[in-house]
Design a protein around this motif. Structure first.
Motif, PDB file in Angstrom:
ATOM      1  N   ALA B 265       0.841  -1.202   0.000  1.00  0.00           N
ATOM      2  CA  ALA B 265       0.000   0.000   0.000  1.00  0.00           C
ATOM      3  C   ALA B 265       0.879   1.256   0.000  1.00  0.00           C
ATOM      4  O   ALA B 265       0.551   2.255  -0.643  1.00  0.00           O
ATOM      5  N   ARG B 272      -6.930   3.643   1.047  1.00  0.00           N
ATOM      6  CA  ARG B 272      -7.990   2.769   1.561  1.00  0.00           C
ATOM      7  C   ARG B 272      -7.982   1.442   0.813  1.00  0.00           C
ATOM      8  O   ARG B 272      -7.585   1.376  -0.354  1.00  0.00           O
ATOM      9  N   THR B 273      -8.464   0.417   1.491  1.00  0.00           N
ATOM     10  CA  THR B 273      -8.606  -0.875   0.848  1.00  0.00           C
ATOM     11  C   THR B 273      -9.573  -0.721  -0.335  1.00  0.00           C
ATOM     12  O   THR B 273     -10.652  -0.166  -0.196  1.00  0.00           O
ATOM     13  N   THR B 274      -9.113  -1.193  -1.516  1.00  0.00           N
ATOM     14  CA  THR B 274      -9.814  -0.873  -2.759  1.00  0.00           C
ATOM     15  C   THR B 274      -9.927  -2.125  -3.629  1.00  0.00           C
ATOM     16  O   THR B 274      -8.984  -2.919  -3.681  1.00  0.00           O
ATOM     17  N   LYS B 311      -9.173  -7.246  -4.594  1.00  0.00           N
ATOM     18  CA  LYS B 311      -9.162  -6.276  -3.504  1.00  0.00           C
ATOM     19  C   LYS B 311      -7.719  -6.096  -3.008  1.00  0.00           C
ATOM     20  O   LYS B 311      -7.023  -7.082  -2.742  1.00  0.00           O
ATOM     21  N   GLN B 313      -5.304  -4.315  -0.108  1.00  0.00           N
ATOM     22  CA  GLN B 313      -5.374  -3.690   1.209  1.00  0.00           C
ATOM     23  C   GLN B 313      -4.732  -2.301   1.194  1.00  0.00           C
ATOM     24  O   GLN B 313      -3.653  -2.122   0.630  1.00  0.00           O
ATOM     25  N   GLY B 314      -5.406  -1.344   1.822  1.00  0.00           N
ATOM     26  CA  GLY B 314      -4.872   0.010   1.858  1.00  0.00           C
ATOM     27  C   GLY B 314      -4.138   0.301   3.152  1.00  0.00           C
ATOM     28  O   GLY B 314      -4.059  -0.545   4.053  1.00  0.00           O
ATOM     29  N   ALA B 317      -5.706  -0.122   6.776  1.00  0.00           N
ATOM     30  CA  ALA B 317      -5.867  -1.406   7.468  1.00  0.00           C
ATOM     31  C   ALA B 317      -5.089  -1.446   8.780  1.00  0.00           C
ATOM     32  O   ALA B 317      -5.387  -2.259   9.661  1.00  0.00           O
TER      33      ALA B 317
END
Lengths: 413, 455
Positions: B265, B272-274, B311, B313-314, B317
């Motif tokens: 990330a 942000r998790t995207t 997905k 993780q951003g 997290a």
């Protein structure tokens, strides 16, 4: 009783003895370069000292790394405590080591006496500084000035104290003595009587000085570090001390009688005995309030270190033996160029670059598929191997044709 | 793994010089790591040249190998001492790290010590054995040096892999228990990709630096068969290794995504998790977004997970105090990838000319680019290590021990730092001087060879 928790310590002490004898001779050579004075005779001394050590200094230096790594693996708390409290002398030693290494590298390119003498000065000063600093660190440990913890001891009095200074000076004089003996033997091999006589005088002088300092030093320790003094002058510690003294006197007598080869082993015994005596005197404590047993790493680590060191020794000692046999027989020295050096050229096979290029391409495609497209770990491993195959096949294939020797090239010579 | 476990609280000092210590470590490492590249790749290249000599008897190869030997001696000496500093610093700067975890990772360095021994012993024999050992025996004494270059990196990187993905122990009251050093170091899923990445980098850096030196000679008009040979051999290996590194680097990215999502990330600056996460080229991360970057939609998901809508993780997290400094990591990462791509393109130019015209390139621009490629590859190398090391922050042992818990409590670190900077400036100047001197030594070629013009 030999406990598992003692074995890595014994390895480290053996390493320390090797470092003192071999690395010490290397430092001592620098000491003699410093004190050689001026003029052609002094230059001969310097050249001899340098030439004798150049092939072996790196190998000698690795003993220090060996000691460090074994201690931090098997007795990590001890290492952390020592390195943080004694950070100043250790840092000084590290800087000295840098300058020494750089001086070795620089000497190869030096042109003219002025450059050479500047490099030699840097080399000699750091050759004295490094063993002195390391000696003061040993003195700090021996006199119980390194408590357990992150920089828990005094940053200054831990190494600026009578015992530390004594061990520091002793380290420098012992190194000088060891180097002189080593260089005597080397000069004899080269058949240079003048140099041999020069270093013989130096060896006798340094040996006597080291002996006097060692004996007088007992008085210093008596006034400064109670525990280690009492334990060095009784029981097993005393045995080590006596053996070291006897071996020290014997080795001087051997130098007097020009038995340099034997006197080297005598010097090694003297060093090993005093290190063993120190260890026995200090045990069962490693640091104040911390026994060796309590300081030792968990059992699986101790087993792993023991296995690794024994396994490593199987490879190390034959290699070291080869190096020293070549060095001591003078085969790596100047003027040792006696071999018939022409290789026997064979006709190089007609270029197969086309075939190699196709093999490389196949490896590349396989590598992309296995490493980039596939997900499994085994596929990745095969992918890496394929890509290495791509480089290995591709390298001979991609070299421009006139770079690789061809059959007609071979005939020409 | 529980994220908030803390180790060695007992050894945490009240005040310390964390930033200075980290900078000292980074400085020492940056000076040492280019020399490691030569330890990895130079012996192999040297042995190849010596082998050409043994096969052909052509004295040109012998001259080249002997001159390269002198360079290797100087660089190895510098590598020995700078490497020693790094091992001292394990205790001088990070005593609490070593005191707590030495029993877990220390074995890697202990085994590496033997590798170092072999390297030092056989370098002594190889260097001083020219002309004194029979040609075949001399060649044979070079083989352990090349092998030790690989095993040495394997051991050291196994420790780095463990720091990034720790296993093989449990913590109980700040002390390690259930320690399994072999398992911790060598059954670690995380270290192979790092090792391969570094090993290939060794060939790229060595190859481009060496070839770059001869490219400078070409630009100055010295272009006999000797220079062409000396340029083509390292250039060819680097030209093959550079495209391979693109593939290996991509694999590294996927491993980072899997084991260190926070680092990934930070590489992108993904707040942000995207799902379907994009990649931004260039730009600056600020207030939870990348500004002025060129966005490529969904590319991060594709590269990291091979799926368009995967997905990713951003940074959100983990709490802010567990995140690395995003811009440092991002900038270093983009520098590495950017330079790596340029080097791969340069390699493709060389290979294309080689395949289509069966000769070396003739364009002056190619040789200018090549002269630049060497220093740039060093920048990429250091940027890569900054990416992984700063990307691991604030942890020294990922999610187990914070770097701030590892640092020494000793005073006077700034003095040490200043001294070290000075010493390293002198060291770099000295190495540059010796290389310049060695390059200026006149060639001792047989007259028929120095005159030979092929291209």
């Amino acid at each position: 009783m030999l406990h598992l928790y003692l074995i890595p310590l014994i390895f480290a002490l053996i390493g320390l003895a090797f470092y003192t004898v071999l690395g010490g001779a290397d430092f001592g050579a620098g000491f003699w370069e410093l004190t050689a004075g001026k003029g052609p005779q002094a230059q001969a001394v310097r050249e001899h000292a340098h030439a004798a050590m150049a092939p072996v200094w790196e190998a000698n230096h690795v003993w220090l790394i060996f000691v460090l790594t074994v201690v931090w693996t098997a007795y990590p708390t001890v290492f952390g405590s020592i390195a943080s409290t004694l950070s100043i002398p250790l840092f000084i030693a590290a800087v000295g080591i840098i300058f020494r290494g750089v001086a070795y590298a620089l000497r190869a390119g030096a042109a003219g006496p002025r450059e050479l003498s500047a490099i030699d000065t840097v080399f000699s000063i750091s050759s004295v500084l490094t063993p002195f600093a390391l000696g003061t660190a040993v003195g700090g440990i021996a006199s119980g000035r390194v408590p357990v913890g992150n920089a828990a001891g005094s940053q200054f009095s831990s190494w600026l104290n009578p015992t530390s200074l004594l061990v520091g000076v002793l380290a420098v004089t012992t190194a000088a003595y060891l180097a002189a003996v080593f260089l005597c033997a080397d000069a004899t091999k080269l058949g240079d009587q003048g140099l041999e006589e020069q270093f013989r005088r130096r060896a006798l002088g340094a040996g006597i000085v080291a002996g006097v300092i060692a004996v007088a030093g007992l008085g210093v320790i008596a006034g400064d570090a109670d525990r280690i003094f009492h334990r060095l002058t009784s029981g097993a510690g005393l045995a080590g001390l006596v053996i070291s003294l006897v071996a020290g006197v014997a080795t001087l007598a051997l130098v007097w009688r020009r038995q340099y080869e034997l006197s080297r082993y005598g010097a090694a015994v003297a060093v090993a005995a005093i290190i063993a005596g120190w260890a026995l005197a200090q045990s069962p404590l490693f640091l104040p309030g911390l026994t060796i047993e309590a300081a030792a790493a968990p059992r699986p680590t101790l087993i792993a270190v023991t296995v690794a060191v024994l396994g490593g020794a199987v490879i190390l000692f034959p290699s070291l033996a080869l190096l020293f046999r070549l060095v001591l027989s003078g085969r790596l020295a100047e003027g040792g160029e006696s071999v018939d050096l022409r290789p026997t050229p064979r006709l190089v096979r007609v270029s197969r670059q086309g075939f190699l290029a196709r093999a490389a391409l196949a490896c590349l495609i396989a590598g992309i598929g296995l490493l980039t497209a596939a997900e499994a770990a085994w596929a990745h491993a095969l992918g890496v191997v394929s890509l290495f195959g791509f480089v290995a096949f591709g390298f001979p294939a991609a070299l421009p044709p006139h770079i690789v020797p061809q059959a007609n090239d071979a005939k020409r010579h | 793994m529980a994220p908030q476990r803390s180790a060695a609280a007992a050894m945490t000092p009240d005040q310390n010089y964390l930033l200075e210590a980290r900078q000292m470590q980074a400085l020492s490492f940056s000076v040492h790591i280019p020399l490691v590249c030569f330890g990895i790749a130079f012996p192999t290249l040297l042995l190849f040249v010596e082998w050409l000599y043994l096969r052909s008897g052509d004295p040109l190869y012998r001259t080249l190998a002997r001159r390269w030997t002198n360079v290797m001696v100087a660089l190895f000496a510098a590598g020995v001492v700078t490497g020693t500093i790094l091992s001292f610093e394990m205790g001088l700067l990070w005593p609490a790290f070593t005191a707590t975890f030495g029993s877990v990772f220390g074995l890697g360095f202990a085994v590496e010590g033997f590798s170092f021994f072999l390297e030092a012993i056989f370098i002594g024999i190889y260097v001083y054995g020219w002309n004194r050992l029979s040609p075949r025996l001399h060649f044979a004494t070079g083989i352990p040096i090349a092998l030790a270059g690989f095993t040495g990196s394997l051991m050291v990187i196994s420790v780095n892999g463990w720091m990034n993905h720790p296993s093989g122990f449990r913590l109980s009251h700040g002390k390690v228990v259930d320690v399994h050093p072999f398992k911790a170091l060598f059954e670690n899923a995380y270290f192979w990709h790092e090792l391969i990445h570094m090993y290939v980098a060794g060939y790229i850096v060595t190859g481009f630096l060496l070839a770059g030196a001869y490219a400078v000679l070409r630009l100055r008009g010295r272009w006999g068969r000797y220079e062409q040979t000396a340029l083509a051999i390292p250039l060819t290996i680097a030209a093959l290794a550079a495209p391979v590194q693109v593939l290996v680097g991509d694999w590294n990215g996927r491993e980072v995504a899997r084991y260190q999502p926070t680092k990934l990330a930070a590489l992108e600056g993904l707040p942000r998790t995207t799902t379907g996460a994009p990649i931004h080229v260039l730009g600056w991360y600020s207030d939870g977004r990348v500004e002025y970057g060129i966005g490529v939609p969904k590319l991060l998901s594709v590269l990291a997970y091979h799926r368009v809508n995967a997905k990713v993780q951003g940074l959100d997290a983990v709490p802010a105090r567990d995140r690395p400094p995003v811009n440092v990591v991002r900038f270093a990462f983009q520098t590495m990838v950017g330079i790596g791509t340029l080097l791969a393109l340069l390699a493709l130019v060389y290979l294309a000319v080689r395949i289509r015209k069966r000769r070396l390139p003739r364009s002056t621009w190619f040789y200018r680019a090549l002269a630049l490629a060497g220093p740039l590859s060093v920048v990429a190398l250091i940027s890569g290590w900054v990416t992984t090391e700063v990307g691991r922050q604030p942890w020294v042992v990922y999610r187990v021990m914070r770097t701030s818990q590892a640092v020494t409590g000793a005073r006077g670190i700034p003095v040490g730092y200043g001294t070290l900077v000075l010493v390293y400036v002198l060291l770099i100047a000295a190495v540059a001087w010796i290389l310049w001197r060695l390059a200026r030594k006149p060639l001792e070629l047989e007259p028929s060879l120095s005159a030979a013009e092929v291209d």
